[in-house]
Motif scaffolding. Structure first.
Motif, mmCIF file in Angstrom:
data_model
loop_
_atom_site.group_PDB
_atom_site.id
_atom_site.type_symbol
_atom_site.label_atom_id
_atom_site.label_comp_id
_atom_site.label_asym_id
_atom_site.label_seq_id
_atom_site.Cartn_x
_atom_site.Cartn_y
_atom_site.Cartn_z
ATOM 1 N N GLY A 151 0.816 -1.211 0.000
ATOM 2 C CA GLY A 151 0.000 0.000 0.000
ATOM 3 C C GLY A 151 0.849 1.259 0.000
ATOM 4 O O GLY A 151 0.490 2.256 -0.645
ATOM 5 N N TYR A 152 1.975 1.210 0.705
ATOM 6 C CA TYR A 152 2.869 2.376 0.728
ATOM 7 C C TYR A 152 3.470 2.630 -0.648
ATOM 8 O O TYR A 152 3.557 3.780 -1.099
ATOM 9 C CB TYR A 152 3.981 2.150 1.753
ATOM 10 N N LEU A 153 3.868 1.567 -1.337
ATOM 11 C CA LEU A 153 4.414 1.729 -2.686
ATOM 12 C C LEU A 153 3.380 2.344 -3.624
ATOM 13 O O LEU A 153 3.705 3.203 -4.453
ATOM 14 C CB LEU A 153 4.885 0.378 -3.220
ATOM 15 N N GLN A 154 2.110 1.930 -3.495
ATOM 16 C CA GLN A 154 1.053 2.529 -4.302
ATOM 17 C C GLN A 154 0.877 4.000 -3.940
ATOM 18 O O GLN A 154 0.625 4.835 -4.818
ATOM 19 C CB GLN A 154 -0.251 1.761 -4.100
ATOM 20 N N SER A 155 1.019 4.329 -2.666
ATOM 21 C CA SER A 155 0.905 5.723 -2.237
ATOM 22 C C SER A 155 2.022 6.580 -2.814
ATOM 23 O O SER A 155 1.807 7.743 -3.177
ATOM 24 C CB SER A 155 0.930 5.807 -0.706
ATOM 25 N N VAL A 156 3.216 5.999 -2.907
ATOM 26 C CA VAL A 156 4.337 6.740 -3.489
ATOM 27 C C VAL A 156 4.042 7.094 -4.945
ATOM 28 O O VAL A 156 4.250 8.224 -5.394
ATOM 29 C CB VAL A 156 5.647 5.918 -3.385
ATOM 30 N N VAL A 157 3.526 6.102 -5.696
ATOM 31 C CA VAL A 157 3.207 6.344 -7.105
ATOM 32 C C VAL A 157 2.095 7.384 -7.225
ATOM 33 O O VAL A 157 2.157 8.297 -8.064
ATOM 34 C CB VAL A 157 2.800 5.034 -7.802
ATOM 35 N N PHE A 158 1.074 7.277 -6.387
ATOM 36 C CA PHE A 158 -0.021 8.244 -6.429
ATOM 37 C C PHE A 158 0.479 9.644 -6.108
ATOM 38 O O PHE A 158 0.048 10.633 -6.710
ATOM 39 C CB PHE A 158 -1.117 7.823 -5.448
ATOM 40 N N THR A 159 1.405 9.747 -5.165
ATOM 41 C CA THR A 159 1.974 11.051 -4.824
ATOM 42 C C THR A 159 2.746 11.624 -6.006
ATOM 43 O O THR A 159 2.662 12.833 -6.286
ATOM 44 C CB THR A 159 2.896 10.921 -3.597
ATOM 45 N N ILE A 160 3.485 10.775 -6.716
ATOM 46 C CA ILE A 160 4.217 11.239 -7.898
ATOM 47 C C ILE A 160 3.243 11.780 -8.941
ATOM 48 O O ILE A 160 3.466 12.840 -9.541
ATOM 49 C CB ILE A 160 5.063 10.092 -8.489
ATOM 50 N N LEU A 161 2.133 11.051 -9.165
ATOM 51 C CA LEU A 161 1.147 11.481 -10.156
ATOM 52 C C LEU A 161 0.465 12.783 -9.749
ATOM 53 O O LEU A 161 0.057 13.573 -10.610
ATOM 54 C CB LEU A 161 0.091 10.385 -10.349
ATOM 55 N N SER A 162 0.320 13.001 -8.457
ATOM 56 C CA SER A 162 -0.420 14.166 -7.970
ATOM 57 C C SER A 162 0.493 15.331 -7.618
ATOM 58 O O SER A 162 0.012 16.397 -7.223
ATOM 59 C CB SER A 162 -1.235 13.778 -6.724
ATOM 60 N N TRP A 163 1.800 15.142 -7.724
ATOM 61 C CA TRP A 163 2.749 16.151 -7.237
ATOM 62 C C TRP A 163 2.615 17.475 -7.973
ATOM 63 O O TRP A 163 2.593 18.542 -7.371
ATOM 64 C CB TRP A 163 4.165 15.599 -7.386
ATOM 65 N N LYS A 164 2.478 17.391 -9.280
ATOM 66 C CA LYS A 164 2.476 18.620 -10.079
ATOM 67 C C LYS A 164 1.284 18.601 -11.031
ATOM 68 O O LYS A 164 1.135 17.671 -11.813
ATOM 69 C CB LYS A 164 3.783 18.728 -10.877
ATOM 70 N N PRO A 165 0.412 19.604 -10.983
ATOM 71 C CA PRO A 165 -0.710 19.661 -11.930
ATOM 72 C C PRO A 165 -0.204 19.677 -13.371
ATOM 73 O O PRO A 165 0.822 20.287 -13.678
ATOM 74 C CB PRO A 165 -1.413 20.975 -11.571
ATOM 75 N N PHE A 166 -0.934 18.977 -14.239
ATOM 76 C CA PHE A 166 -0.495 18.898 -15.629
ATOM 77 C C PHE A 166 -1.693 19.033 -16.558
ATOM 78 O O PHE A 166 -2.630 18.239 -16.495
ATOM 79 C CB PHE A 166 0.217 17.565 -15.893
ATOM 80 N N GLN A 167 -1.680 20.052 -17.392
ATOM 81 C CA GLN A 167 -2.739 20.237 -18.385
ATOM 82 C C GLN A 167 -2.105 20.687 -19.691
ATOM 83 O O GLN A 167 -1.174 21.492 -19.703
ATOM 84 C CB GLN A 167 -3.766 21.261 -17.912
ATOM 85 N N ARG A 168 -2.627 20.154 -20.768
ATOM 86 C CA ARG A 168 -2.089 20.480 -22.086
ATOM 87 C C ARG A 168 -2.812 21.680 -22.689
ATOM 88 O O ARG A 168 -3.990 21.903 -22.407
ATOM 89 C CB ARG A 168 -2.231 19.280 -23.025
ATOM 90 N N LYS A 169 -2.089 22.393 -23.532
ATOM 91 C CA LYS A 169 -2.695 23.479 -24.288
ATOM 92 C C LYS A 169 -3.359 22.887 -25.535
ATOM 93 O O LYS A 169 -2.779 22.054 -26.232
ATOM 94 C CB LYS A 169 -1.632 24.497 -24.702
ATOM 95 N N THR A 170 -4.575 23.304 -25.792
ATOM 96 C CA THR A 170 -5.306 22.786 -26.950
ATOM 97 C C THR A 170 -4.638 23.222 -28.255
ATOM 98 O O THR A 170 -4.234 24.382 -28.400
ATOM 99 C CB THR A 170 -6.758 23.280 -26.928
ATOM 100 N N ILE A 171 -4.529 22.280 -29.184
ATOM 101 C CA ILE A 171 -4.006 22.595 -30.514
ATOM 102 C C ILE A 171 -5.183 22.607 -31.487
ATOM 103 O O ILE A 171 -5.823 21.573 -31.693
ATOM 104 C CB ILE A 171 -2.954 21.567 -30.961
ATOM 105 N N PRO A 172 -5.499 23.747 -32.088
ATOM 106 C CA PRO A 172 -6.686 23.837 -32.948
ATOM 107 C C PRO A 172 -6.485 23.108 -34.273
ATOM 108 O O PRO A 172 -5.354 22.849 -34.710
ATOM 109 C CB PRO A 172 -6.844 25.347 -33.153
#
Length: 752
Positions: free
Chosen positions: A74-95
């Protein structure tokens, strides 16, 4: 407990709560909270490993090792989840304007046994996507080889593809379609997934990068899933899949590890051809296909917008079958394409795919957590060995940091208590799925999740709930034994410290087991299609007089609507027997069949279904409901989602059938004296308290019996006398209230 230990608990609690409060607005506080969460839990696990393994017997040692391994996993899964949630990530739309020339697009709607009405709306919506029509083709890929589906596709100007067999199920179906088409971009849509008008506008532009092999939009569900629906909690918790589809997929996108989820995805045909088409030989061909397309530096994109909506499993039993299929499929993938050894993946891609496969072992882990306290309380088999104060010293900060960090990472899209409930509910079945797939490799038939289910009664899933009943019964027996030990001279447990530890543990699990039992009560589903709350101004026309009156559509589906009459002076329009015509914007001339009318205060409402819907009218309905509908899904959060609220809502609202408005005419409140005449020449004086074209309610001092046919006389409007049937009778103090249905000179109705 020593003073220094108490100070540590207080100080750590205060610091964590302050970081939690600041993390909402300050990114640095969020990072500190997440770092503290990982550090505190690591210290806890090191302590657990070094000092708490039980030494009083071989069974206890084995269970202790199982529990410890589970906590580390469970701790290893928490580490991965923390990595995924560490920095917000959104792409800029390409028209789309970035293309020198727009590519040709083939939309594959894969189907096997789904109802024609589901396919019809998906076809219609796909055709209404904003894109040059000469570059867009819609293909219905029917593995059921059904004549009615061929006819449907042809009637809607879509292409129909079938094949002589069902080899490799859905992946084989899509691969066969590739041999019959030539579009540069392939879009896969499940039969129930309805794209919005801007689906291609918001996604296709990313293919201007030649290295992009596929683009994934989230699967968003417009109906309530089994957890939401059976608990009457649609507005309080989000769909159980939203957390993965929106939060986790967005995090994976930062590492070019977006997972293909089977629908709402676009592929570069040439990239698919390079890997031999859609992956076959596993149940979850979507996950395998996406992983193979991410090798050798190819790029993938996740667009975190609601661009298509569909149906999630409509019953709890179907949800369990779907998750069993996903669980087995993930294990099959690692057997055929191990992410650790497949060539061309980056370290983070390997880690995230392994974490995704590892997730499905949660059933085994959760069963360890469920059984560990029960084995101690019932059979004195230890899973850990320590004193209560020391455990509190290490465990409490770890537990609190986990709760607070998860809430900040989940951003109110999921809570830890609901995650606990979901996992407990699924755990017995997912544990069986993992073990049987790992050790027996039993071949199972690929089953399409049922859609469009109707049932008219509430029922309890006895077979499904068997594991919860057994575990809850063990919990109740444990609590009885705890009471005997604490409140009688009989001593059942040697260690008071371990008893206190396991009391909290078993109660925490029992709450989730009770919720799982409640979720196993299937709520009736009466409607053919989901109703959407809308606010549309419309006109209602009487086909006889051609009079039109303003109405407001307040909920709508492809089959019917609920209307609010805005011109209260025209209330008689709803009671009249003439045909009614509804028009709203592009939806014109829709013929209605009235099912009920009602009056609430000074407002009048009617429930109607649609008759003889034309092709143009159907497209207009789909456009209103799906193609151009506002996004009401992305902002959904857990609101007032306490377990007490969920439980009380269930017991307040659950019933075998919903309360339905069945009257065919508007009731007028009156107070008019009348007389009821019996067949034997007897009579009783009465007072009419309301009246409509189909029936009335009367108040009288003597009882009458339901089913009796009487003669009613009263001086009211144009009606003097009528034969009536007694529908129901209720005693009100010293008087009786009765509902009467007119048998002559009335509108058609079955209920007074």
């Amino acid at each position: 407990m020593q003073t220094s230990e108490i100070i540590w608990l207080i100080a750590s609690t205060v610091v964590l709560l302050v970081l939690y409060a600041l993390a909402r607005k300050h990114l640095a506080a969020k990072y500190l909270l997440l770092a503290a969460f990982l550090a505190i839990n690591l210290v806890y696990l090191i302590w657990r490993t070094a000092f708490t393994l039980p030494t009083i017997g071989i069974l206890s040692l084995i269970l202790g090792i199982f529990l410890l391994v589970t906590e580390w996993a469970g701790y290893l899964q928490s580490v991965v989840f923390t990595i995924l949630s560490w920095k917000p990530f959104q792409r800029k739309t390409i028209p789309l304007s970035e293309f020198q020339e727009l590519p040709t697009v083939d939309v594959y709607i894969a189907t096997y046994n789904e109802p024609a009405d589901l396919l019809k709306r998906t076809i219609a919506a796909s055709q209404m996507m904003t894109y040059p029509k000469e570059k867009l083709k819609i293909y219905v890929c029917d593995d059921g080889r059904r004549a009615e589906i061929r006819q449907l596709a042809e009637s809607m100007d879509a292409y129909y593809i079938d094949r002589p067999d069902n080899k490799h199920q859905k992946a084989g179906n899509l691969n066969h379609a590739m041999t019959k088409t030539d579009g540069e971009i392939i879009v896969t849509m499940d039969a129930d997934m309805v794209p919005r008008a801007n689906f291609l506008e918001r996604t296709l532009g990313y293919f201007t990068d030649e290295k992009v092999s596929f683009i994934q939009a989230p699967q968003v569900f417009y109906n309530a899933d089994a957890f939401q629906y059976n608990l009457f909690f649609e507005d309080n918790i989000t769909n159980e899949q939203d957390f993965f589809m929106r939060r986790l997929e967005e995090g994976k996108d930062r590492f070019n590890a977006t997972m293909y989820v089977g629908s709402n995805a676009l592929f570069r045909r040439s990239a698919l051809e390079e890997i031999g088409g859609f992956a076959t030989g596993v149940i979850t061909e979507d996950m395998a296909t996406g992983m193979l397309l991410q090798t050798n530096g190819q790029k993938t994109v996740f667009v975190n917008e609601t661009l298509a909506v569909g149906l999630s499993p409509e019953t709890y039993a179907d949800l369990l079958k779907q998750r069993d299929r996903w669980c087995r499929g993930n294990i099959q993938v690692i057997r055929k394409w191990n992410p650790l050894t497949i060539k061309g993946l980056s370290f983070m891609q390997r880690l995230l795919y392994m974490d995704g496969i590892h997730y499905w072992f949660f059933g085994i882990y959760k069963m360890v957590y469920l059984l560990a306290p029960l084995l101690f309380l019932l059979f004195s088999i230890y899973s850990l060995q320590t004193d209560f104060s020391t455990l509190l010293l290490f465990w409490l900060p770890a537990f609190l940091s986990s709760q607070l960090a998860f809430r900040r990472m989940a951003d109110n899209k999921r809570t830890t208590i609901w995650s606990h409930i979901y996992e407990v509910a699924l755990a017995p079945y997912m544990a069986v799925s993992v073990l049987t797939e790992l050790f027996f490799r039993k071949s199972i038939k690929f089953n399409v999740t049922r859609k469009g289910i109707l049932n008219n009664r509430r029922h309890f899933l006895w077979r499904t709930s068997t594991p919860y009943v057994i575990l809850l019964a063990m919990s109740i027996i444990s609590m009885i034994m705890i009471g005997i030990d604490l409140y009688t001279p009989i001593q059942l447990y040697d260690s008071v410290d371990m008893l206190y530890i396991n009391i909290f543990w078993v109660l925490y699990n029992a709450v989730a087991l009770v919720m799982a039992l409640i979720i196993s009560v299937e709520r009736p589903r009466f409607r053919e299609a989901e109703r959407f709350d809308v606010t549309l101004d419309a006109e209602l026309q009487d086909s006889v007089t051609d009079r039109t009156h303003p109405v407001r559509i307040i909920d709508l589906s492809e089959y019917g609507a609920r209307l609010e009459l805005l011109d209260t002076k025209a209330a008689d329009l709803l009671s009249a027997g003439s045909t009614l015509i509804l028009s709203a914007g592009s939806l014109q001339g829709l013929k209605l069949h009235k099912h009920w009318v009602s009056q609430q205060g000074k407002s009048y409402y009617a429930g109607v279904s649609f008759e003889d819907v034309t092709k143009e009218q159907y497209r207009a309905l789909v456009k209103i409901l799906f193609v151009d509908a506002p996004d009401i899904y992305s902002s959904r959060e857990y609101v007032n989602s306490t377990l007490w609220n969920a439980t009380s809502r269930f017991f307040r609202q659950t019933r075998a059938e919903p309360k339905q408005s069945e009257r065919q005419s508007i009731r007028e409140t009156i107070s008019v004296p009348g007389v009821l005449y019996f067949a034997d020449k007897g009579k009783v004086e009465t007072t009419l308290v309301d009246y409509s074209l189909s029936g009335c309610q009367v108040e009288l001092r003597k009882p009458i019996k339901p089913g009796q046919v009487l003669r009613l006389h009263a001086d009211h409007n144009s009606f003097r006398e009528s034969d009536v049937r007694v529908q129901w009778v209720q005693k009100r103090g010293r008087k009786y209230l009765a509902g009467l249905r007119f048998l002559t000179e009335t509108a058609d109705s079955d209920t007074a």
